[in-house]
Write a protein that holds these residues in place. Structure first.
Motif, PDB file in Angstrom:
ATOM      1  N   THR A  39       2.866  -7.313  -6.576  1.00 18.91           N
ATOM      2  CA  THR A  39       1.491  -6.819  -6.706  1.00 18.91           C
ATOM      3  C   THR A  39       1.434  -5.297  -6.788  1.00 18.91           C
ATOM      4  O   THR A  39       0.368  -4.742  -7.096  1.00 18.91           O
ATOM      5  N   ILE A  40       2.549  -4.605  -6.518  1.00 18.22           N
ATOM      6  CA  ILE A  40       2.526  -3.143  -6.481  1.00 18.22           C
ATOM      7  C   ILE A  40       2.139  -2.534  -7.823  1.00 18.22           C
ATOM      8  O   ILE A  40       1.354  -1.575  -7.857  1.00 18.22           O
ATOM      9  N   ALA A  66       0.827  -1.209   0.000  1.00 17.31           N
ATOM     10  CA  ALA A  66       0.000   0.000   0.000  1.00 17.31           C
ATOM     11  C   ALA A  66       0.860   1.257   0.000  1.00 17.31           C
ATOM     12  O   ALA A  66       0.571   2.221  -0.722  1.00 17.31           O
ATOM     13  N   VAL A  67       1.926   1.252   0.799  1.00 11.79           N
ATOM     14  CA  VAL A  67       2.782   2.435   0.902  1.00 11.79           C
ATOM     15  C   VAL A  67       3.509   2.705  -0.407  1.00 11.79           C
ATOM     16  O   VAL A  67       3.565   3.848  -0.886  1.00 11.79           O
ATOM     17  N   PHE A  68       4.083   1.675  -1.033  1.00  6.73           N
ATOM     18  CA  PHE A  68       4.847   1.893  -2.253  1.00  6.73           C
ATOM     19  C   PHE A  68       3.951   2.196  -3.450  1.00  6.73           C
ATOM     20  O   PHE A  68       4.355   2.921  -4.362  1.00  6.73           O
ATOM     21  N   ALA A  69       2.743   1.636  -3.477  1.00  9.02           N
ATOM     22  CA  ALA A  69       1.803   2.033  -4.518  1.00  9.02           C
ATOM     23  C   ALA A  69       1.436   3.503  -4.331  1.00  9.02           C
ATOM     24  O   ALA A  69       1.352   4.266  -5.303  1.00  9.02           O
ATOM     25  N   GLY A  70       1.229   3.899  -3.069  1.00  7.78           N
ATOM     26  CA  GLY A  70       0.965   5.304  -2.784  1.00  7.78           C
ATOM     27  C   GLY A  70       2.139   6.189  -3.144  1.00  7.78           C
ATOM     28  O   GLY A  70       1.959   7.328  -3.586  1.00  7.78           O
ATOM     29  N   PHE A  71       3.355   5.671  -2.969  1.00 12.91           N
ATOM     30  CA  PHE A  71       4.555   6.416  -3.335  1.00 12.91           C
ATOM     31  C   PHE A  71       4.545   6.770  -4.815  1.00 12.91           C
ATOM     32  O   PHE A  71       4.878   7.892  -5.207  1.00 12.91           O
ATOM     33  N   ASN A  72       4.136   5.825  -5.663  1.00 10.16           N
ATOM     34  CA  ASN A  72       4.054   6.099  -7.100  1.00 10.16           C
ATOM     35  C   ASN A  72       3.028   7.189  -7.392  1.00 10.16           C
ATOM     36  O   ASN A  72       3.286   8.103  -8.192  1.00 10.16           O
ATOM     37  N   SER A 127       3.500   5.309 -14.335  1.00  7.90           N
ATOM     38  CA  SER A 127       3.183   3.932 -14.718  1.00  7.90           C
ATOM     39  C   SER A 127       4.461   3.128 -14.974  1.00  7.90           C
ATOM     40  O   SER A 127       4.519   1.932 -14.680  1.00  7.90           O
ATOM     41  N   HIS A 128       5.488   3.778 -15.501  1.00  5.73           N
ATOM     42  CA  HIS A 128       6.773   3.107 -15.701  1.00  5.73           C
ATOM     43  C   HIS A 128       7.364   2.708 -14.358  1.00  5.73           C
ATOM     44  O   HIS A 128       7.950   1.638 -14.212  1.00  5.73           O
ATOM     45  N   GLY A 129       7.232   3.616 -13.366  1.00  2.00           N
ATOM     46  CA  GLY A 129       7.750   3.314 -12.044  1.00  2.00           C
ATOM     47  C   GLY A 129       7.041   2.132 -11.420  1.00  2.00           C
ATOM     48  O   GLY A 129       7.669   1.278 -10.784  1.00  2.00           O
ATOM     49  N   GLY A 130       5.713   2.062 -11.593  1.00  4.84           N
ATOM     50  CA  GLY A 130       4.970   0.948 -11.030  1.00  4.84           C
ATOM     51  C   GLY A 130       5.451  -0.386 -11.563  1.00  4.84           C
ATOM     52  O   GLY A 130       5.553  -1.365 -10.825  1.00  4.84           O
ATOM     53  N   VAL A 131       5.782  -0.426 -12.853  1.00  7.91           N
ATOM     54  CA  VAL A 131       6.212  -1.670 -13.480  1.00  7.91           C
ATOM     55  C   VAL A 131       7.697  -1.939 -13.245  1.00  7.91           C
ATOM     56  O   VAL A 131       8.087  -3.012 -12.785  1.00  7.91           O
ATOM     57  N   LEU A 132       8.532  -0.958 -13.580  1.00  8.52           N
ATOM     58  CA  LEU A 132       9.975  -1.187 -13.594  1.00  8.52           C
ATOM     59  C   LEU A 132      10.635  -1.012 -12.234  1.00  8.52           C
ATOM     60  O   LEU A 132      11.651  -1.648 -11.954  1.00  8.52           O
ATOM     61  N   LEU A 133      10.088  -0.161 -11.397  1.00  9.73           N
ATOM     62  CA  LEU A 133      10.678   0.054 -10.074  1.00  9.73           C
ATOM     63  C   LEU A 133      10.257  -1.032  -9.101  1.00  9.73           C
ATOM     64  O   LEU A 133      11.081  -1.556  -8.346  1.00  9.73           O
ATOM     65  N   HIS A 134       8.972  -1.396  -9.114  1.00 11.22           N
ATOM     66  CA  HIS A 134       8.463  -2.349  -8.125  1.00 11.22           C
ATOM     67  C   HIS A 134       8.204  -3.735  -8.708  1.00 11.22           C
ATOM     68  O   HIS A 134       8.423  -4.742  -8.029  1.00 11.22           O
ATOM     69  N   GLY A 135       7.749  -3.795  -9.946  1.00 10.96           N
ATOM     70  CA  GLY A 135       7.442  -5.092 -10.533  1.00 10.96           C
ATOM     71  C   GLY A 135       8.658  -5.981 -10.717  1.00 10.96           C
ATOM     72  O   GLY A 135       8.537  -7.202 -10.755  1.00 10.96           O
ATOM     73  N   THR A 136       9.843  -5.383 -10.844  1.00  9.20           N
ATOM     74  CA  THR A 136      11.054  -6.178 -11.052  1.00  9.20           C
ATOM     75  C   THR A 136      11.765  -6.537  -9.749  1.00  9.20           C
ATOM     76  O   THR A 136      12.789  -7.229  -9.779  1.00  9.20           O
TER      77      THR A 136
END
Length: 297
Positions: free
Chosen positions: A253-254, A21-27, A97-106
């Motif tokens: 899941t972020i 929740a926190v890191f999704a909010g960070f994005n 959206s790039h951050g959501g995928v590349l920063l957290h998804g990887t």
């Protein structure tokens, strides 16, 4: 399995869910911050100044928790300065959206790869879940990145570097056996000792203070309190209970949570491949989680 061990894992799972929740909010909040008069340097200043003040009393009491200064500084460099500056640099060059995928998804992929370098092993039964996470992340990358310009490619590279820094920090915290109440103040306070004087010397404090008070309060509260202090604590606590690999699985899941939250908050919707990517990543995360914590080892 003892009741105490079960309770500890339950706390770890709770912290991992809070981390999502926190890191999704960070994005989301960082994307909103990029639309104000504040720069990435300003966001970093708010993060480490507010977070450092909150964590300073704990740091004074616990110190380096038995670590050498070099070891503690490396953890702070990776999980504090390295992660934050790389992430903020990415947000100035590429969409959230790039951050959501590349920063957290990887993060799961980087954590497992870095873990191999430190002698960690991957259970064969976990491989299908990891492959699903990789496939889902690839679908989301294809859907959200598309055909980026050179500036966006540079931003994407910063996101990947931030993910590498954060994953390595988690491995080092786990290997050091560092308790969450000691890891958080070490990361935040040591980072603040470097960042705050640098900003006061090179930044524009007057310009920052002239920002809209509501924007300033929002970013100071989220970047400084929730991300700057709280996020390090819950991440370290999750690693303490679940290990770096188990914690990284939740981070898969972020991107999905970010995409769902962005619909009402930012008016952004993923494409068809993006929705498929969210579904595949979630299934992969659940499959890997069940093998890691429920199935026989």
């Amino acid at each position: 399995m003892s009741r105490r061990r079960v309770d500890d894992r339950a706390v770890g799972i709770g912290c991992a869910l809070l981390m999502v929740a926190v890191f999704a909010g960070f994005n989301i909040v960082s994307r909103l911050g990029s639309e104000t008069s504040m720069t990435a340097w300003d966001l970093g200043f708010l993060r480490f100044t507010v977070g450092g003040l909150i964590m300073l009393p704990i740091f004074v009491r616990k110190g380096l928790a038995g670590l050498s200064f070099g070891h503690a500084a490396l953890i702070a460099l990776l999980g504090g300065l390295g992660f934050a500056l790389s992430a903020y640099a990415g947000f100035t060059l590429a969409p959230a959206s790039h951050g959501g995928v590349l920063l957290h998804g990887t993060l799961p992929l980087f954590t497992f790869l870095v873990g191999l370098c430190f002698g960690y092993s991957i259970r064969r039964r976990a491989v299908p879940g990891l492959l699903l996470i990789l496939l889902g992340s690839a679908l989301m990358v294809y859907d959200t990145v598309g055909a980026p310009n050179p500036v966006q490619i540079a931003g994407d590279a910063w996101f990947l570097l931030a993910a590498l820094f954060w994953s390595t920090c988690g491995i080092l915290i786990s290997r050091a056996g560092l308790h969450s109440t000691a890891a958080a103040p070490i990361v935040v306070v040591l980072s603040a000792c470097v960042y705050v004087p640098s900003y006061l010397l090179l930044g524009d404090l007057d310009e920052l203070m002239s920002a809209d008070p509501r924007d300033l309060a929002t970013q100071a509260g989220f970047q400084g309190v929730i991300v700057g202090a709280f996020s390090i604590f819950i991440y370290a606590r999750a690693v303490e209970s679940l290990g770096p690999n188990g914690t990284a699985i939740f981070s898969a899941t972020i991107p999905g949570v970010t995409s769902l939250a962005a619909i009402p908050l930012l008016g952004e919707r993923p494409g068809d491949l993006g929705w498929w990517g969210i579904a595949v990543v979630t299934v992969g995360m659940l499959a890997t989680f069940l093998v890691r914590f429920v199935g026989r080892q």
